[in-house]
Design a protein around this motif. Structure first.
Motif, PDB file in Angstrom:
ATOM      1  N   LYS A  45       0.813  -1.225   0.000  1.00 18.27           N
ATOM      2  CA  LYS A  45       0.000   0.000   0.000  1.00 18.27           C
ATOM      3  C   LYS A  45       0.844   1.272   0.000  1.00 18.27           C
ATOM      4  CE  LYS A  45      -3.921  -2.208   0.207  1.00 18.27           C
ATOM      5  NZ  LYS A  45      -4.555  -2.481  -1.046  1.00 18.27           N
ATOM      6  N   SER A  46       1.917   1.292  -0.803  1.00 15.88           N
ATOM      7  CA  SER A  46       2.802   2.453  -0.792  1.00 15.88           C
ATOM      8  C   SER A  46       2.908   3.184  -2.132  1.00 15.88           C
ATOM      9  CB  SER A  46       4.210   2.027  -0.363  1.00 15.88           C
ATOM     10  OG  SER A  46       4.799   1.180  -1.330  1.00 15.88           O
ATOM     11  N   VAL A  47       2.501   2.563  -3.223  1.00 14.57           N
ATOM     12  CA  VAL A  47       2.729   3.134  -4.549  1.00 14.57           C
ATOM     13  C   VAL A  47       1.478   3.857  -5.053  1.00 14.57           C
ATOM     14  CG1 VAL A  47       3.411   2.632  -6.936  1.00 14.57           C
ATOM     15  CG2 VAL A  47       4.329   1.241  -5.065  1.00 14.57           C
ATOM     16  N   PRO A  75      -1.599  -5.585  -3.847  1.00 11.63           N
ATOM     17  CA  PRO A  75      -1.144  -5.368  -2.473  1.00 11.63           C
ATOM     18  C   PRO A  75      -0.207  -4.170  -2.298  1.00 11.63           C
ATOM     19  CG  PRO A  75      -0.783  -7.652  -3.152  1.00 11.63           C
ATOM     20  CD  PRO A  75      -1.189  -6.889  -4.369  1.00 11.63           C
ATOM     21  N   PHE A  76       0.411  -3.723  -3.365  1.00  9.29           N
ATOM     22  CA  PHE A  76       1.452  -2.706  -3.271  1.00  9.29           C
ATOM     23  C   PHE A  76       0.978  -1.292  -3.628  1.00  9.29           C
ATOM     24  CE2 PHE A  76       3.044  -6.843  -4.486  1.00  9.29           C
ATOM     25  CZ  PHE A  76       3.862  -7.121  -3.405  1.00  9.29           C
ATOM     26  N   VAL A  77      -0.203  -1.202  -4.231  1.00 10.87           N
ATOM     27  CA  VAL A  77      -0.697   0.093  -4.711  1.00 10.87           C
ATOM     28  C   VAL A  77      -1.640   0.714  -3.688  1.00 10.87           C
ATOM     29  CG1 VAL A  77      -2.003   1.260  -6.533  1.00 10.87           C
ATOM     30  CG2 VAL A  77      -0.393  -0.558  -7.126  1.00 10.87           C
ATOM     31  N   LYS A  78      -1.288   1.908  -3.283  1.00 11.37           N
ATOM     32  CA  LYS A  78      -2.124   2.672  -2.348  1.00 11.37           C
ATOM     33  C   LYS A  78      -3.336   3.237  -3.076  1.00 11.37           C
ATOM     34  CE  LYS A  78      -1.583   6.275   1.099  1.00 11.37           C
ATOM     35  NZ  LYS A  78      -0.605   7.155   1.745  1.00 11.37           N
ATOM     36  N   ALA A 118      -2.747  13.579  -5.842  1.00 16.91           N
ATOM     37  CA  ALA A 118      -2.037  14.438  -4.891  1.00 16.91           C
ATOM     38  C   ALA A 118      -2.789  14.587  -3.569  1.00 16.91           C
ATOM     39  CB  ALA A 118      -1.778  15.812  -5.514  1.00 16.91           C
ATOM     40  N   THR A 119      -4.095  14.266  -3.542  1.00 13.24           N
ATOM     41  CA  THR A 119      -4.889  14.382  -2.327  1.00 13.24           C
ATOM     42  C   THR A 119      -4.927  13.075  -1.526  1.00 13.24           C
ATOM     43  OG1 THR A 119      -7.003  13.720  -3.320  1.00 13.24           O
ATOM     44  CG2 THR A 119      -6.397  16.074  -3.437  1.00 13.24           C
ATOM     45  N   VAL A 120      -4.414  11.995  -2.097  1.00 21.05           N
ATOM     46  CA  VAL A 120      -4.450  10.694  -1.413  1.00 21.05           C
ATOM     47  C   VAL A 120      -3.472  10.693  -0.255  1.00 21.05           C
ATOM     48  CG1 VAL A 120      -4.003   8.224  -1.679  1.00 21.05           C
ATOM     49  CG2 VAL A 120      -5.172   9.477  -3.507  1.00 21.05           C
ATOM     50  N   ASN A 121      -3.976  10.287   0.906  1.00 20.18           N
ATOM     51  CA  ASN A 121      -3.105  10.208   2.096  1.00 20.18           C
ATOM     52  C   ASN A 121      -2.682   8.785   2.352  1.00 20.18           C
ATOM     53  OD1 ASN A 121      -3.162  12.969   2.745  1.00 20.18           O
ATOM     54  ND2 ASN A 121      -5.209  12.708   3.625  1.00 20.18           N
TER      55      ASN A 121
END
Length: 121
Positions: A45-47, A75-78, A118-121
């Motif tokens: 959940k970091s990309v 699993p890796f894409v936020k 850009a707004t995704v936390n």
């Protein structure tokens, strides 16, 4: 052959994949392979991904490759945004989203997609 790249926008970095106007499985695979290697080497959940598919040709072979690619990245894409979805592509896109279990937001322009990412936390 196109390679993925990083885009910085409003303090965020996006992993950008440009599939626009790709017509063959070989072209698509040439971008999927390095993209999957990078994305799947990151923390869960970091990309943040940004994908352009404007004018991309879809057939069953490409659709299946794209579905597998998206499933493996999940699993890796936020968060992910897609641009360039036109008429018939919308039908394929909806099918790929169901097959892959992903929920990527679609936008009309790269600017709109980048504004949202850009707004995704």
């Amino acid at each position: 052959m196109r390679k993925p790249e990083f885009i910085s926008y409003n303090g965020k970095t996006f992993f950008f994949m440009d599939f626009s106007d790709m017509r063959s499985r070989e072209e698509v695979d040439g971008l999927i392979q390095p993209s999957a290697e990078y994305i799947r080497s990151q923390s869960e959940k970091s990309v943040l991904t940004l994908t352009n598919i404007k004018g991309m040709h879809f057939n069953n072979e490409i659709k299946n490759a794209f579905s597998d690619f998206l499933k493996g990245n999940k699993p890796f894409v936020k968060a992910g945004a897609v641009v360039g979805i036109g008429g018939l592509q919308r039908i394929v896109y909806n099918g790929v989203m169901k097959l892959s279990g992903r929920d990527l937001r679609s936008f009309e322009t790269l600017d709109q997609a980048q504004d949202w990412l850009a707004t995704v936390n």
